[in-house]
Design an enzyme around this catalytic site. Structure first.
Site, PDB file in Angstrom:
ATOM      1  N   ASP A 249      53.362 -17.127  46.126  1.00 22.60           N
ATOM      2  CA  ASP A 249      52.211 -17.476  46.796  1.00 22.60           C
ATOM      3  C   ASP A 249      51.085 -17.160  45.622  1.00 22.60           C
ATOM      4  OD1 ASP A 249      49.939 -18.568  48.516  1.00 22.60           O
ATOM      5  OD2 ASP A 249      50.775 -18.003  50.151  1.00 22.60           O
TER       6      ASP A 249
ATOM      7  N   GLY B 159      51.810 -17.097  41.806  1.00 24.50           N
ATOM      8  CA  GLY B 159      51.711 -18.087  40.983  1.00 24.50           C
ATOM      9  C   GLY B 159      51.057 -19.436  41.706  1.00 24.50           C
TER      10      GLY B 159
ATOM     11  N   PHE C 263      51.640 -23.177  43.241  1.00 27.79           N
ATOM     12  CA  PHE C 263      52.879 -23.876  43.278  1.00 27.79           C
ATOM     13  C   PHE C 263      52.447 -25.463  42.865  1.00 27.79           C
ATOM     14  CE2 PHE C 263      51.350 -23.652  48.037  1.00 27.79           C
ATOM     15  CZ  PHE C 263      50.331 -24.462  47.803  1.00 27.79           C
TER      16      PHE C 263
ATOM     17  N   HIS D 210      51.018 -29.338  54.956  1.00 27.22           N
ATOM     18  CA  HIS D 210      49.880 -30.327  55.711  1.00 27.22           C
ATOM     19  C   HIS D 210      48.781 -30.037  55.435  1.00 27.22           C
ATOM     20  CE1 HIS D 210      48.369 -27.171  58.772  1.00 27.22           C
ATOM     21  NE2 HIS D 210      48.736 -26.588  57.628  1.00 27.22           N
TER      22      HIS D 210
END
Length: 353
Positions: A211, A237, A239, A257
């Site tokens: 994360d 990091g 994504f 979502h």
């Protein structure tokens, strides 16, 4: 003298439509009352038994005459019980959900939603005109950018996500099957709650909680507490840029979502680049029209409308999104709760025209 007949007892009837609508319209007031009760730890203070309003008010440094009115309102919603003659309060059927750390607790969600989501939703009208999330208009920047600027907000958000993992997502996480999986990366894994639970269930599993650096910073302590720090590592990091490479399974719980299709495709693209051939992809998400109860998906979709660019998706939406990222949708596994497990497999890159 002939005794008079007793007054007839009124036959209960369904509330008039206007009364039902007024209850819906008053929801914003009830949500704020729940926030006050959660912040004042009323449910915690009732864990050992009933207390008078005066005792609760003194413990929480609140005005008893005002707290009484608030608790009476929440008693009508099943959160507390209120004995008027004795001016005494007990936990109601829903009261345990506001107790700190109790099974099924969503106290952190009550705090987070009212501190981060409440004000932006006043701008929902404008969102439906210009398409800009109400939170972005209210905060002056995208929600996650704003969240990351304050460690206290990050802690509140992480606590709320932990509550969601232990309650709303619990059935789906229990349904995740990891047969043959040796290494797993939890994309957007926050404080590591999900991967820690899976690691306890699968003694040979090794993995990484991934994360943003300021979010995943809370994970090492939790992993140590759960006794899985020797097998589960953490990595910070973005994504959208890259994710840890080489795993044979990638998990994302309630992540995609948050993002629109273009953004979700970027995330899936990074996973595809990093994943081993034929790697599995597991998404714990709502699927509109599926899950129990299905209305949770539409309520969360409204949350996305006000706070972020994301949305809840149907089964066909997931199939299309995954195919565009070169993943094959294998199945959508319904669970005992509102979340589903969307299972997919990494496929070779398709030539794009």
């Amino acid at each position: 003298m002939i005794p008079s007949a007793p007054d007839p007892v009124p036959t209960p009837t369904a509330p008039a439509p206007a009364v039902s609508m007024l209850r819906l319209l008053g929801g914003f007031q009830v949500s704020q009352a729940l926030y006050v009760a959660a912040r004042a730890r009323i449910a915690d203070r009732l864990a050992d038994g009933p207390r008078t309003v005066a005792e609760l008010a003194e413990a929480a440094d609140l005005r008893p005459e005002l707290l009484r009115r608030l608790l009476r309102t929440l008693a009508a919603e099943g959160v507390f019980g209120y004995d008027e003659p004795q001016d005494r309060v007990t936990l109601g059927p829903l009261g345990h959900t506001l107790r700190t750390g109790a099974p099924g607790s969503v106290r952190n969600v009550a705090l987070m939603w009212m501190e981060t989501h409440y004000r932006p939703f006043a701008g929902l009208w404008q969102t439906l005109h210009d398409g800009i999330p109400a939170a972005q208009a209210e905060l002056g920047m995208p929600f996650f950018d704003w969240l990351g600027k304050d460690p206290a907000r990050i802690a509140t958000f992480s606590g709320a996500m932990g509550d969601m993992m232990r309650t709303v997502r619990a059935d789906a996480l229990a349904a995740v099957r990891l047969d043959g999986v040796r290494t797993l990366v939890d994309i957007g894994g926050a404080d590591g709650t999900a991967l820690a639970e899976l690691a306890l269930r699968e003694p040979r599993l090794r993995g990484t909680v991934f994360d943003l650096p300021h979010v995943v910073a809370a994970a090492p302590a939790l992993l140590r507490d759960r006794g899985v720090a020797d097998r589960i590592t953490t990595e910070g990091g973005d994504f959208f840029t890259a994710v840890p490479a080489g795993a044979d399974c990638y998990l994302a719980c309630f992540v995609l979502h948050d993002w629109n299709d273009a953004q979700a495709l970027r995330i899936l693209g990074r996973v595809h680049e990093a994943a081993a051939p034929d790697a599995r992809l597991l998404l714990v998400e709502t699927v509109v029209g599926e899950g129990t109860p299905p209305e949770v998906a539409t309520l969360l979709d409204l949350t996305m409308l006000g706070m972020l660019d994301g949305r809840e998706r149907t089964r066909d939406d997931w199939r299309t999104l995954l195919a565009d990222a070169d993943f094959r949708l294998d199945r959508v596994l319904a669970t005992g709760g509102p979340m589903c497990v969307v299972e997919a497999t990494r496929m070779p890159r398709t030539a794009r025209v």
